[in-house]
Scaffold this active site. Structure first.
Site, PDB file in Angstrom:
ATOM      1  N   ASP A 126       0.814  -1.211   0.000  1.00 18.40           N
ATOM      2  CA  ASP A 126       0.000   0.000   0.000  1.00 18.40           C
ATOM      3  C   ASP A 126       0.859   1.277   0.000  1.00 18.40           C
ATOM      4  O   ASP A 126       2.097   1.205  -0.072  1.00 18.40           O
ATOM      5  CB  ASP A 126      -0.904  -0.061   1.250  1.00 18.40           C
ATOM      6  CG  ASP A 126      -2.301   0.458   0.980  1.00 18.40           C
ATOM      7  OD1 ASP A 126      -2.477   1.269   0.069  1.00 18.40           O
ATOM      8  OD2 ASP A 126      -3.226   0.058   1.726  1.00 18.40           O
ATOM      9  N   TRP A 161      -2.873   3.452  -5.732  1.00 16.44           N
ATOM     10  CA  TRP A 161      -4.147   4.110  -6.086  1.00 16.44           C
ATOM     11  C   TRP A 161      -4.052   4.966  -7.348  1.00 16.44           C
ATOM     12  O   TRP A 161      -4.827   5.912  -7.524  1.00 16.44           O
ATOM     13  CB  TRP A 161      -4.664   4.973  -4.929  1.00 16.44           C
ATOM     14  CG  TRP A 161      -4.411   4.418  -3.571  1.00 16.44           C
ATOM     15  CD1 TRP A 161      -4.800   3.178  -3.126  1.00 16.44           C
ATOM     16  CD2 TRP A 161      -3.698   5.032  -2.496  1.00 16.44           C
ATOM     17  NE1 TRP A 161      -4.383   3.011  -1.830  1.00 16.44           N
ATOM     18  CE2 TRP A 161      -3.712   4.124  -1.411  1.00 16.44           C
ATOM     19  CE3 TRP A 161      -3.077   6.273  -2.333  1.00 16.44           C
ATOM     20  CZ2 TRP A 161      -3.117   4.422  -0.181  1.00 16.44           C
ATOM     21  CZ3 TRP A 161      -2.475   6.572  -1.122  1.00 16.44           C
ATOM     22  CH2 TRP A 161      -2.492   5.651  -0.069  1.00 16.44           C
ATOM     23  N   GLY A 162      -3.081   4.686  -8.207  1.00 10.48           N
ATOM     24  CA  GLY A 162      -2.980   5.444  -9.461  1.00 10.48           C
ATOM     25  C   GLY A 162      -2.049   6.645  -9.385  1.00 10.48           C
ATOM     26  O   GLY A 162      -1.921   7.391 -10.361  1.00 10.48           O
ATOM     27  N   ASP A 183     -10.115   3.581  -3.400  1.00 10.47           N
ATOM     28  CA  ASP A 183     -10.797   2.398  -2.862  1.00 10.47           C
ATOM     29  C   ASP A 183     -12.237   2.249  -3.356  1.00 10.47           C
ATOM     30  O   ASP A 183     -13.005   3.216  -3.379  1.00 10.47           O
ATOM     31  CB  ASP A 183     -10.817   2.453  -1.334  1.00 10.47           C
ATOM     32  CG  ASP A 183      -9.439   2.221  -0.747  1.00 10.47           C
ATOM     33  OD1 ASP A 183      -8.450   2.235  -1.515  1.00 10.47           O
ATOM     34  OD2 ASP A 183      -9.352   2.037   0.480  1.00 10.47           O
TER      35      ASP A 183
HETATM   36  C1  GLA Z   1      -5.936   1.321   1.474  1.00 10.58           C
HETATM   37  C2  GLA Z   1      -6.084   0.324   0.322  1.00 10.58           C
HETATM   38  C3  GLA Z   1      -7.216  -0.653   0.639  1.00 10.58           C
HETATM   39  C4  GLA Z   1      -6.943  -1.357   1.959  1.00 10.58           C
HETATM   40  C5  GLA Z   1      -6.724  -0.337   3.073  1.00 10.58           C
HETATM   41  C6  GLA Z   1      -6.254  -0.991   4.354  1.00 10.58           C
HETATM   42  O1  GLA Z   1      -7.023   2.169   1.575  1.00 10.58           O
HETATM   43  O2  GLA Z   1      -6.328   0.979  -0.890  1.00 10.58           O
HETATM   44  O3  GLA Z   1      -7.380  -1.582  -0.396  1.00 10.58           O
HETATM   45  O4  GLA Z   1      -5.799  -2.169   1.817  1.00 10.58           O
HETATM   46  O5  GLA Z   1      -5.757   0.631   2.700  1.00 10.58           O
HETATM   47  O6  GLA Z   1      -6.080  -0.056   5.375  1.00 10.58           O
END
Ligand code: GLA
Length: 391
Positions: A126, A161-162, A183
């Site tokens: 992440d 996330w891009g 998300d």
């Molecule tokens: C981020 C990721 C999610 C998840 C959460 C966990 O938001 O994008 O997919 O893994 O963290 O805290």
């Protein structure tokens, strides 16, 4: 590590969030084996965030929370492996995970060694709490090398996330899949805008490095950690799953598979849709129609209503001289989604026609020349496969 088709599996986050345990993972694996998920291809069982203690130990190692994972991770991985699955875990490129647990910034090689020792086959990585003066691309490169240094095959699932257009550089770092969007939430607007936002980038997705548009919410029906907004209907879940399959995206289930309603279970195990996602030729689709939907039903006072940019037709080459066509209606009313064959390279003068089947049911829909307009329910889809035959 060779990865020819999009990874499939289950991830704890969407439903369970921080509420995870050894027992949950074991039960999930057992059920997924029993109900045929493993056989269908759902191979990776992944524990997401919130599995560790809040602090590393005195030697700097990550410690699984003994209240959640009393037998440790190695024993759990062994169990998951004994059923035939692969075992996945989660860390983060920043100093803390998104949930506020210790993350791998400046601990990359130590943590990779720990994961390898535990028998981890998949690492989701992440991007929360990332130092402002650090370089994101470099940090993903470091973890990729750290995983390689273990000598174990570990699928590297980056999740930034891009940020900074990962479709342009993640592949060159040895990453196997990269989250390209924020998300997902368990509602129609969220999943449909996530999938549509990546249409222009999927041309860079393929074998060994797949564009990951997030874990599925199919089957959650408003229960769980990402259940926000209005829960999805069966129809909407079908649209979600069909989009992921047409795009050749990784299929990571996020629902509680121990209590999956019948419709959702049949959907995610549908052999026709899975074959499109997992097709050996690994193509991505062309958008042969992206435009307005018109509804002229009896409940519209002026006679007709227009929904700009809500129809989408995706056309995808499959192996064995076959094709898939997905008709999507993002409007809140039923309507006709067009497919003009010339847009896919088959003009009226070709002398050839397309012979269609319903991808979900296998039903033979016969031959068509030139065009096919499909009537599609509100927020719904139709997915067909076809072959090219003499007209
Ligand atoms: C981020 C990721 C999610 C998840 C959460 C966990 O938001 O994008 O997919 O893994 O963290 O805290």
């Amino acid at each position: 590590m060779l990865l020819t088709t999009p990874p499939m599996g289950w991830n704890s986050w969407n439903t369970f969030g921080t509420n995870i345990s050894d027992e949950l993972i074991r039960e999930t694996a057992r059920i997924m084996k029993e109900k045929g998920y493993l056989e269908a291809g759902y191979q990776y069982i992944v524990i997401d965030d919130c599995w560790s203690l809040r602090e590393r130990d005195e030697r700097g190692y990550l410690v699984p929370d003994p209240a959640k994972f009393p037998h440790g991770m190695k024993a759990l991985a062994d169990y998951v492996h004994s059923l035939g699955f692969k075992f996945g875990m989660y860390s983060c490129a920043g100093v803390q995970t998104c949930g506020g647990y210790p993350a791998s910034y400046d601990h990359e090689f130590q943590d990779a060694a720990t994961f390898a020792e535990w028998g981890v086959d998949y690492l989701k990585y992440d991007f929360c709490n990332f130092p402002a003066n650090a370089d994101g691309q470099n940090r993903y490169a470091i973890m990729s090398m750290a995983l390689k240094s273990t000598g174990r095959d570990i699928l590297f699932a980056a999740c930034n996330w891009g940020t900074n257009e990962p479709w342009k550089w993640m592949k060159s770092l040895g990453v196997h899949m990269y989250r390209s969007t924020g998300d997902i939430q368990d509602n129609f607007k969220s999943f449909s805008s996530i999938a549509r936002s990546q249409l222009p980038n999927f041309c860079m997705s393929g074998a060994n490095c797949f564009n990951d548009i997030d874990m599925l919410t199919v089957g959650m029906y408003g229960k769980g950690n990402v259940a926000l907004g209005e829960a999805c209907t069966d129809q909407e879940y079908q649209t979600q799953f069909a989009l992921w399959c047409m795009l050749g995206a990784p299929l990571m289930l996020g629902a509680d598979v121990r209590a999956m309603p019948d419709f959702a279970e049949k959907l995610v195990l549908n052999p026709g849709l899975l074959a499109i996602d997992q097709d050996a030729e690994g193509r991505v689709p062309q958008a042969v129609y992206q435009g307005r939907m018109i509804y002229n039903g009896p409940d519209v006072p002026g006679g007709w209503e227009e929904y700009p940019d809500t129809g989408l037709t995706l056309f995808k080459h499959l192996s064995g001289h076959r094709f898939a066509v997905g008709f999507f209606n993002f409007a809140p009313k039923p309507g006709q989604v067009p497919f003009i064959f010339a847009d896919a390279g088959l003009p009226a003068t070709s002398g050839f026609a397309l012979h269609f089947r319903d991808a979900l049911t296998g039903e033979d829909l016969g031959m068509r020349r030139d065009y096919l307009n499909m009537t599609v329910p509100a927020h719904g889809c139709r997915v067909l496969t076809c072959t090219i035959e003499k007209a």
